[in-house]
Scaffold this motif. Structure first.
Motif, PDB file in Angstrom:
ATOM      1  N   LEU A 246       8.407 -18.735 -13.808  1.00  0.00           N
ATOM      2  CA  LEU A 246       8.601 -17.504 -13.025  1.00  0.00           C
ATOM      3  C   LEU A 246       9.974 -16.882 -13.317  1.00  0.00           C
ATOM      4  N   THR A 247      11.008 -17.711 -13.356  1.00  0.00           N
ATOM      5  CA  THR A 247      12.350 -17.153 -13.610  1.00  0.00           C
ATOM      6  C   THR A 247      12.448 -16.583 -15.025  1.00  0.00           C
ATOM      7  N   ALA A 265      12.231  -0.212 -14.996  1.00  0.00           N
ATOM      8  CA  ALA A 265      11.228   0.172 -14.001  1.00  0.00           C
ATOM      9  C   ALA A 265      11.274  -0.841 -12.871  1.00  0.00           C
ATOM     10  N   LYS A 266      10.820  -0.393 -11.702  1.00  0.00           N
ATOM     11  CA  LYS A 266      10.769  -1.309 -10.568  1.00  0.00           C
ATOM     12  C   LYS A 266       9.554  -2.215 -10.747  1.00  0.00           C
ATOM     13  N   TYR A 267       9.746  -3.520 -10.548  1.00  0.00           N
ATOM     14  CA  TYR A 267       8.607  -4.438 -10.649  1.00  0.00           C
ATOM     15  C   TYR A 267       8.759  -5.573  -9.657  1.00  0.00           C
ATOM     16  N   HIS A 268       7.626  -6.235  -9.390  1.00  0.00           N
ATOM     17  CA  HIS A 268       7.610  -7.342  -8.441  1.00  0.00           C
ATOM     18  C   HIS A 268       7.065  -8.595  -9.118  1.00  0.00           C
ATOM     19  N   ILE A 269       7.799  -9.708  -8.981  1.00  0.00           N
ATOM     20  CA  ILE A 269       7.314 -10.991  -9.485  1.00  0.00           C
ATOM     21  C   ILE A 269       6.883 -11.832  -8.277  1.00  0.00           C
ATOM     22  N   HIS A 270       5.596 -12.212  -8.264  1.00  0.00           N
ATOM     23  CA  HIS A 270       5.052 -13.002  -7.167  1.00  0.00           C
ATOM     24  C   HIS A 270       4.787 -14.439  -7.629  1.00  0.00           C
ATOM     25  N   ALA A 283       9.225 -21.846   1.590  1.00  0.00           N
ATOM     26  CA  ALA A 283      10.583 -21.319   1.801  1.00  0.00           C
ATOM     27  C   ALA A 283      10.594 -19.795   1.705  1.00  0.00           C
ATOM     28  N   GLN A 284       9.858 -19.246   0.701  1.00  0.00           N
ATOM     29  CA  GLN A 284       9.841 -17.788   0.526  1.00  0.00           C
ATOM     30  C   GLN A 284       9.260 -17.105   1.758  1.00  0.00           C
ATOM     31  N   LYS A 285       8.153 -17.666   2.258  1.00  0.00           N
ATOM     32  CA  LYS A 285       7.503 -17.027   3.414  1.00  0.00           C
ATOM     33  C   LYS A 285       8.381 -17.095   4.657  1.00  0.00           C
ATOM     34  N   ALA A 286       9.238 -18.126   4.739  1.00  0.00           N
ATOM     35  CA  ALA A 286      10.121 -18.269   5.898  1.00  0.00           C
ATOM     36  C   ALA A 286      11.424 -17.495   5.703  1.00  0.00           C
ATOM     37  N   GLY A 287      11.567 -16.827   4.543  1.00  0.00           N
ATOM     38  CA  GLY A 287      12.777 -16.053   4.281  1.00  0.00           C
ATOM     39  C   GLY A 287      13.989 -16.911   3.977  1.00  0.00           C
ATOM     40  N   GLY A 311      13.497 -24.175  -8.291  1.00  0.00           N
ATOM     41  CA  GLY A 311      13.003 -23.575  -7.051  1.00  0.00           C
ATOM     42  C   GLY A 311      13.983 -22.576  -6.453  1.00  0.00           C
ATOM     43  N   PHE A 312      15.244 -22.943  -6.442  1.00  0.00           N
ATOM     44  CA  PHE A 312      16.283 -22.074  -5.895  1.00  0.00           C
ATOM     45  C   PHE A 312      16.333 -20.734  -6.643  1.00  0.00           C
ATOM     46  N   TYR A 313      16.264 -20.807  -7.975  1.00  0.00           N
ATOM     47  CA  TYR A 313      16.346 -19.581  -8.785  1.00  0.00           C
ATOM     48  C   TYR A 313      15.052 -18.765  -8.701  1.00  0.00           C
ATOM     49  N   ALA A 314      13.927 -19.459  -8.536  1.00  0.00           N
ATOM     50  CA  ALA A 314      12.655 -18.743  -8.362  1.00  0.00           C
ATOM     51  C   ALA A 314      12.681 -17.934  -7.063  1.00  0.00           C
ATOM     52  N   LEU A 315      13.221 -18.538  -6.005  1.00  0.00           N
ATOM     53  CA  LEU A 315      13.341 -17.818  -4.721  1.00  0.00           C
ATOM     54  C   LEU A 315      14.221 -16.582  -4.883  1.00  0.00           C
ATOM     55  N   LYS A 316      15.281 -16.743  -5.666  1.00  0.00           N
ATOM     56  CA  LYS A 316      16.196 -15.629  -5.900  1.00  0.00           C
ATOM     57  C   LYS A 316      15.496 -14.478  -6.636  1.00  0.00           C
ATOM     58  N   VAL A 317      14.709 -14.816  -7.657  1.00  0.00           N
ATOM     59  CA  VAL A 317      13.989 -13.783  -8.419  1.00  0.00           C
ATOM     60  C   VAL A 317      13.025 -13.030  -7.512  1.00  0.00           C
ATOM     61  N   MET A 318      12.306 -13.748  -6.671  1.00  0.00           N
ATOM     62  CA  MET A 318      11.342 -13.067  -5.780  1.00  0.00           C
ATOM     63  C   MET A 318      12.075 -12.162  -4.794  1.00  0.00           C
ATOM     64  N   LYS A 319      13.231 -12.614  -4.334  1.00  0.00           N
ATOM     65  CA  LYS A 319      14.020 -11.792  -3.415  1.00  0.00           C
ATOM     66  C   LYS A 319      14.502 -10.525  -4.130  1.00  0.00           C
ATOM     67  N   GLU A 320      15.034 -10.702  -5.332  1.00  0.00           N
ATOM     68  CA  GLU A 320      15.570  -9.559  -6.095  1.00  0.00           C
ATOM     69  C   GLU A 320      14.507  -8.534  -6.461  1.00  0.00           C
ATOM     70  N   THR A 321      13.283  -9.010  -6.715  1.00  0.00           N
ATOM     71  CA  THR A 321      12.242  -8.082  -7.172  1.00  0.00           C
ATOM     72  C   THR A 321      11.296  -7.682  -6.039  1.00  0.00           C
ATOM     73  N   ASN A 322      11.637  -8.059  -4.798  1.00  0.00           N
ATOM     74  CA  ASN A 322      10.733  -7.811  -3.665  1.00  0.00           C
ATOM     75  C   ASN A 322       9.350  -8.389  -3.926  1.00  0.00           C
ATOM     76  N   GLY A 323       9.332  -9.584  -4.486  1.00  0.00           N
ATOM     77  CA  GLY A 323       8.068 -10.267  -4.709  1.00  0.00           C
ATOM     78  C   GLY A 323       7.743 -11.164  -3.533  1.00  0.00           C
ATOM     79  N   HIS A 324       6.520 -11.701  -3.544  1.00  0.00           N
ATOM     80  CA  HIS A 324       6.098 -12.601  -2.479  1.00  0.00           C
ATOM     81  C   HIS A 324       5.553 -13.877  -3.092  1.00  0.00           C
ATOM     82  N   ALA A 325       5.591 -14.948  -2.307  1.00  0.00           N
ATOM     83  CA  ALA A 325       4.922 -16.172  -2.708  1.00  0.00           C
ATOM     84  C   ALA A 325       3.821 -16.447  -1.704  1.00  0.00           C
ATOM     85  N   ASP A 326       2.797 -17.158  -2.156  1.00  0.00           N
ATOM     86  CA  ASP A 326       1.819 -17.669  -1.207  1.00  0.00           C
ATOM     87  C   ASP A 326       1.200 -18.926  -1.789  1.00  0.00           C
TER      88      ASP A 326
END
Ligand SMILES: *Cc1c(COP(=O)(O)O)cnc(C)c1O
Ligand SMILES: [Zn+2]
Length: 419
Positions: A246-247, A265-270, A283-287, A311-326
Motif C-alpha cells: 500500500l505504501t 491529481a487528488k487520489y485515495h488509497i484504501h 486502527a484506521q477506523k478508530a482514527g 502498518g504505521f506508514y500505511a496508516l499515514k498514507v491513508m490519512k494523507e490521501t483521505n483513504g479508508h480501510a475496512d
C-alpha cells in the motif's frame, strides 16, 4: 574507483534521515527506523520519459531507473506488466460507474505480486555478491523466492508458518528450496528469521534486503498509471499484510507525478484486511496513528501478519490521501472470490477476495462514490488456496455416461429455475 550504484544515491532512515551505504541493511542503528532507497531524481527525469518507457519490453523493468539495482536485472526479467482489466460486469454488480482489476493472479513466474519484489531483491542480492537467499513468508513470497532462486542458480531457504495451504507449500518444495515450517504464526517466523539473518551471510529478501525488496512493489503502481493512459486513478484498493504494498503504490504515484509522467491529481488509497487479522484497518477506523498487534485467525493466510512492519506508514498514507480501510469476514472473503470469478472470469486467492469484498463495502457505504472509478489490486492466484473455497463453490452433477440421464438433469434444472 567508486562502485556503480545506478540511479540510487543511498539508503536513508525514514525517521532521522541519516544516510547509509547501499549494502544489505534495513534498520537505522540510532533509532531503529526503517531504511529506504534514495534516488537521483534529476538524472532519472532526463533518462526516463513516457516514450522511453513505452519503447521497452512489457515487463516491470521498463521502469528500471526507479527500481533499486545498479546494473541490468539478472533475476526475473519477465516479471510484471500484468493486465489491467475493465471490469464492467463486476462494476454493475457493485453499483459503481467503473471498476478496474489489476490482475497479478497471472504474474510470472509464480502467480502473485511477490514476483515483483523478489526479482528486485534477488537481482540486487547478486550485485552485492550473495549466493544464498532466504525469506520469512506467509506463502507467496516463499513460492517466488524458491522459483526465482532456482532459475538464477541461487541456494534458497524459505521459512513459513507450518499451517499454510498445501498449494503454497508444494509450490515452494517443487523448486528444490529448503522449506522450513515453523510451528507458530508469521510474526514468530519473522522474529526467528531476523536472528538467523544476523548470524549467516544470507540475503533475506524481506529482512536485510527489505529496502530493495519493498521498492519492487512500486512497479504495480507504475503499470496501473501507464495502463490507465498515464492518469492517477481516483481510488485504489490495496490488500494489506505488512502494509508495504500500500505504501509503495502511493510512492509510485508520487514519483510519477514528480517526474512529470502523470499530472498531479487528488487520489485515495484504501486498505483491505481480513477481520481475523486486521490491526491496520481497526486502527484506521478508530482514527488512530498506531495499530495494536493481534494474533491472526483467518482463511486469508497470505495477509496474516499480526505485527505489520509498515502498518504505521500505511496508516499515514491513508490519512494523507483521505483513504479508508475496512475488513471482512471469512464468508465475505469467499463471496468476494466468487464475485470476481463469476463476473470477470478471474480466480483469485483469499487476499483477492479480501480486496474485492472490502471494495464492495466501501462502495456500499459511499466511501467510494458510485459515480467514481476504482482500481482493485488483485495480488494472488486462487489455484494456490483451493483449501479455502472447497465445499463453498457448488458441487459437480454426477451422472452415468447416458444421454437420458443428462436430459433428466437438464429437466430438473429447468424445473428448479422455473419454480
Ligand atoms: C504479501 C501479499 C500481500 C501484501 O503484502 P504487504 O506485506 O502488505 O506488502 C497482498 N496479497 C498477497 C497475495 C500477498 O502474498
Ligand atoms: Zn534513524
Amino acid at each position: 574507483m567508486e562502485k556503480a550504484t545506478g540511479f540510487m544515491k543511498a539508503l536513508k532512515c525514514r525517521e532521522c534521515g541519516r544516510e547509509y551505504p547501499l549494502t544489505a541493511n534495513h534498520v537505522c542503528e540510532f533509532d531503529f527506523g526503517p531504511l529506504e532507497v534514495v534516488y537521483d531524481y534529476d538524472r532519472i527525469k532526463i533518462a526516463l520519459t513516457r516514450e522511453v518507457i513505452q519503447s521497452r519490453p512489457k515487463s516491470m523493468w521498463r521502469y528500471r531507473e526507479l527500481l533499486p539495482i545498479a546494473h541490468e536485472p539478472t533475476v526475473g526479467r519477465e516479471v510484471g506488466f500484468t493486465p489491467l482489466i475493465k471490469a464492467d460486469r463486476l462494476a454493475r454488480r457493485f453499483g459503481i460507474r467503473e471498476l478496474w482489476i489489476k490482475n497479478d493472479t497471472v504474474n510470472y513466474p509464480t502467480l502473485s505480486f511477490k514476483d515483483r519484489v523478489v526479482s528486485v531483491a534477488l537481482s540486487r542480492a547478486r550485485e552485492l555478491g550473495f549466493t544464498t537467499v532466504a525469506c520469512a513468508s506467509t506463502g507467496n513470497l516463499a513460492n517466488s523466492v524458491a522459483a526465482n532462486a532456482a532459475a538464477a542458480g541461487l541456494k534458497a531457504y524459505v521459512f513459513i508458518p507450518s499451517d499454510l495451504e498445501q498449494g503454497k507449500i508444494v509450490n515452494s518444495l517443487v523448486y528444490g528450496a529448503t522449506v522450513v515450517a515453523i510451528k507458530g504464526h508469521y510474526d514468530e517466523v519473522n522474529r526467528l528469521c531476523a536472528e538467523i539473518a544476523g548470524k549467516y551471510q544470507w540475503a533475506f529478501v524481506n529482512v536485510n534486503m527489505r529496502p530493495y525488496y519493498a521498492e519492487g512493489s512500486k512497479s504495480m503502481g507504475f503499470e496501473i498509471l501507464e495502463q490507465s493512459g498515464w492518469k492517477i486513478p481516483k481510488h485504489t484498493v490495496v490488500p494489506m499484510a505488512s502494509g508495504s504494498l500500500l505504501t509503495k503504490i502511493h510512492k509510485s504515484y508520487q514519483e510519477a507525478a514528480k517526474l512529470g509522467l502523470v499530472s498531479e491529481a487528488k487520489y485515495h488509497i484504501h486498505g483491505a484486511q481480513p477481520t481475523g487479522c486486521s490491526p491496520i484497518s481497526v486502527a484506521q477506523k478508530a482514527g488512530l496513528d498506531f495499530f495494536k498487534p493481534v494474533k491472526p485467525n483467518t482463511i486469508a493466510k497470505s495477509l496474516a501478519i499480526g505485527t505489520p512492519a509498515d502498518g504505521f506508514y500505511a496508516l499515514k498514507v491513508m490519512k494523507e490521501t483521505n483513504g479508508h480501510a475496512d475488513d471482512v469476514s471469512d464468508d465475505l472473503i469467499r463471496q468476494g472470490i466468487k464475485d470476481l470469478a463469476e463476473c470477470e472470469g478471474i480466480f483469485c486467492e483469499t487476499a483477492g477476495g479480501v480486496t474485492v469484498a472490502v471494495a464492495k463495502k466501501l462502495i456500499a457505504s459511499g466511501r467510494i462514490p458510485t459515480n467514481d472509478s476504482a482500481v482493485l489490486c488483485i495480488t494472488g492466484n486462487g489455484l494456490k488456496t483451493l483449501d479455502a473455497v472447497v465445499g463453498h463453490v457448488g458441487e459437480t452433477r454426477e451422472i452415468r455416461p447416458s444421454l437420458r440421464e443428462f436430459e433428466g438433469l437438464l429437466e430438473a434444472e429447468n424445473r428448479s429455475v422455473n419454480a
